[in-house]
Design a protein around this motif. Structure first.
Motif, PDB file in Angstrom:
ATOM      1  N   SER A  61       0.833  -1.207   0.000  1.00 38.88           N
ATOM      2  CA  SER A  61       0.000   0.000   0.000  1.00 38.88           C
ATOM      3  C   SER A  61       0.863   1.251   0.000  1.00 38.88           C
TER       4      SER A  61
ATOM      5  N   ASP B 247      -6.044  -1.271  -5.246  1.00 33.35           N
ATOM      6  CA  ASP B 247      -5.562  -1.808  -3.966  1.00 33.35           C
ATOM      7  C   ASP B 247      -6.652  -2.667  -3.349  1.00 33.35           C
ATOM      8  N   GLU B 248      -6.482  -3.962  -3.416  1.00 38.59           N
ATOM      9  CA  GLU B 248      -7.424  -4.937  -2.881  1.00 38.59           C
ATOM     10  C   GLU B 248      -8.860  -4.665  -3.320  1.00 38.59           C
TER      11      GLU B 248
END
Ligand SMILES: Nc1ncnc2c1ncn2[C@@H]1O[C@H](COP(=O)(O)OP(=O)(O)O)[C@@H](O)[C@H]1O
Ligand SMILES: [Mg+2]
Lengths: 249, 350
Positions: free
Chosen positions: A45, A170-171
């Motif tokens: 991240s 991101d995810e």
């Protein structure tokens, strides 16, 4: 050899005394989906926040299309063509779909910044259809009454509209159902086929294997491997690199 | 097609009851509107004089001074902050203006401009502490409340400032002059006396409603309060948004204080004490969320009317004025319960 669309060189990041990124190099090419893998706290991240201008880096260089850029704010990154789809900090629950899509880049008329609500709604309706929301959800619906998958679709619609060269997710498949996950994966493939570059972070390694062209594994702030292919590596191999098991062997 | 579609909101035909709740939660102004109508009916049936033009005109005059502050506070609270120093700024700005008028040759317009500048500066300092030093607005503006009130008392040694007859001044006329609709004579008997301050209130309310609901800046205000991280990620300048709203709120508090001082011909360093609480009450009763993200100028206008009619009405129907706070407190609690119940319902419905 074509220039990579994104090139990060020797990126260092300290959060106070925590050394979150230790000289990270990352390249992403046009028309490529790169899966970014790593255990919790590996620095995934942080790396993509650096690339999206959300956190300042301590040192290193970032080149986009071969030109060095200074990403000092999220505006800089958006202007450079980097669109980031965060898992939870992407949307404002109280605002409508259309207003979220255009947040920070609103369509306006006149010197007072009057919103061109009609045009924003029209574009939003069109985009919702393109990201596969076939149910009749009006663009004036507040985000707070959408499901997780629908929210993700709105964030993706934004990347499509702005036609960003580099799309970071991101995810994006967290908390999504099976069909919703397929929708996200389809979008990523689509974007790749249109020549965008994608960086895809996901906890579920099976999702990553389904969609990426290349995998980069991070461990404790460093890149542990950056040329793993889902065609030649097994899930077990990759998991071993993620945990550092291959070193012990 | 698998089972995750069942979680979606569409589907079953909504019952009538659910429809009404939906509408209520989508329209935060509806609750206060119903309350206002009920109050009008109750007070008028107990004492028919309540709806007399005279009474309405009197009630509205005081109303708008607090109401002006509430308009600014609505935008500020929508962005996720609030300001406890507005009552002090209300008193201090008027004191500054009258001190300048009385002790210098600047004249009223220039003194007015300087006093307003001071009010805006106070807002800027609030904004600086909150957005740059990251101190919660509760603490910053509580400190500012004391600093500003203290300054007003120190500047005047605690005495009210002399305010001469301002009738001849065009600026005083513009701010608080009055005209008569439908009545006759000096006392406007049988008609409705309208004060300029009411016009100001209406104009500013209309402007801020437009800004909040129809413009890019309004979108930024709501996003800043609704999800600051998302707003920042999209490049919304959330610190500048908050800074501007602190300055706007303080400016309106100063303007209200000046209007009030001209109307009552007194600039008392103590005036405006505890107004901050009444203003915040007006705003939350109207349906603006204390935590930010949702705000409504229309609701605030209703909140302003509710509190004023309440104060006015309980006196008219013979409840001792000292009991006023009991009613206000009860209304705040009731409205907060309503808004939070609707919000929960709204979120569960998805
Ligand atoms: N805002 C922050 N402040 C301090 N430390 C942080 C912050 N964000 C992340 N970290 C630390 O940096 C390291 C990398 O975190 P992160 O990039 O979130 O990893 P990942 O996304 O791979 O799980 C972790 O040790 C984490 O605790
Ligand atoms: Mg992470």
């Amino acid at each position: 050899m074509t220039t990579p669309i994104v090139e990060m060189r020797g990126i260092e990041k300290f959060y106070g005394r925590i050394h979150a990124l230790r000289g990270v190099n990352l390249q992403v090419n046009r028309g490529e989906i790169v899966g970014l893998l790593g255990d919790n706290g590996a620095g995934k991240s942080t790396l993509i926040k650096v690339l999206s201008g959300a956190v300042p880096y301590t040192s290193g260089q970032i080149l986009i299309n071969g030109k060095e850029v200074a990403l000092t704010s999220t505006n800089d990154a958006i202007d450079a063509g980097v669109e980031t789809i965060y898992q939870d900090s992407a949307l404002v629950p109280q605002l409508s779909i259309a207003r979220n899509l255009f947040l920070g880049r609103e369509l306006t008329r006149g010197p007072l910044g009057r919103l061109d609500q009609g045009e924003m709604n029209r574009v939003a309706t069109d985009l919702l259809r393109r990201v596969g929301i076939t149910k009749n959800i009006p663009p004036t619906t507040p985000i707070s009454s959408l499901s997780g998958g629908e929210r993700q679709a709105v964030a993706i619609a934004r990347a499509m509209y702005f036609d960003s060269e580099i799309i970071i997710l991101d995810e994006p498949t967290n908390n999504l159902g099976v069909a919703e996950t397929q929708g996200v994966l389809n979008f990523v493939r689509d974007a790749r086929d249109k020549g965008h570059a994608c960086i895809f972070i996901a906890h579920n390694i099976h999702h990553v294997f389904q969609v990426v062209d290349r995998m980069v594994v991070m461990r404790r702030g460093e890149v542990a491997a950056d040329d793993l292919s889902p065609k030649t590596s097994s899930i077990q191999d990759v998991e071993n690199i993620i945990t550092g098991e291959h070193l012990a062997a | 097609m698998t089972d995750e579609k069942t979680a979606a909101p569409a589907g079953a035909a909504p019952s009538r009851d659910f429809d009404l709740l939906r509408r209520l939660s989508a329209t935060p102004e509806l609750g206060p509107l119903i309350l206002l109508i009920v109050m009008l009916i109750v007070f008028t049936s107990i004492n028919p004089a309540f709806l007399s033009l005279n009474n309405i005109s009197n009630a509205l005059t005081f109303t708008v001074e607090l109401g002006l502050i509430a308009l600014g506070m609505t935008l500020l609270m929508t962005s996720g902050e609030f300001d406890l120093s507005v009552g002090s700024v209300f008193g201090f700005t008027a004191v500054v203006m009258w001190t300048l008028i009385n002790s210098t040759e600047l004249g009223m317009p220039l003194s007015f401009a300087i006093a307003m500048g001071v009010a805006i500066l106070i807002g800027a300092v609030n904004g600086f502490f909150v957005t740059r030093l990251k101190i919660p607005s509760f603490l910053v503006t509580l400190g500012m409340l004391l600093v500003v009130r203290g300054s007003a008392l120190w500047l005047t040694s605690g005495f009210p400032q002399r305010t001469w007859e301002t009738g001849q001044q065009w600026l005083a006329e513009v701010l608080v002059g009055d005209f008569c609709i439908g009545g006759t004579g000096d006392f406007c008997s049988g008609g409705l006396r309208v004060y300029m301050s009411l016009i100001w209130f209406i104009v500013i309310a209309a402007m801020l409603h437009y800004v909040l609901t129809r413009t890019r800046f309004g979108n930024w205000i709501q996003a800043t309060g609704g999800n600051p991280a998302a707003a920042r990620n999209r490049g919304v300048p959330i610190r500048r948004v908050k800074m501007l709203l602190f300055m706007l709120t303080s400016a309106l508090a100063g303007l209200a204080g000046i209007i009030s001082s001209i109307r009552v011909s007194a600039a008392n360093p103590n005036s405006g004490t505890t107004y901050e609480l009444e203003v915040i009450a007006m705003v939350v009763i109207g349906g603006t969320a204390l935590m930010g993200g949702r705000g409504t100028i229309l609701g605030t206008v209703l909140g302003v009317l509710i509190l004023r009619l309440m104060r006015n009405g309980i006196v008219l129907i013979g409840v001792p004025g000292l009991a006023y706070n009991i009613f206000i407190g009860a209304i705040i609690l009731g409205m907060m319960a309503l808004h939070s119940a609707l919000e929960r319902r709204h979120n569960e419905g998805t």
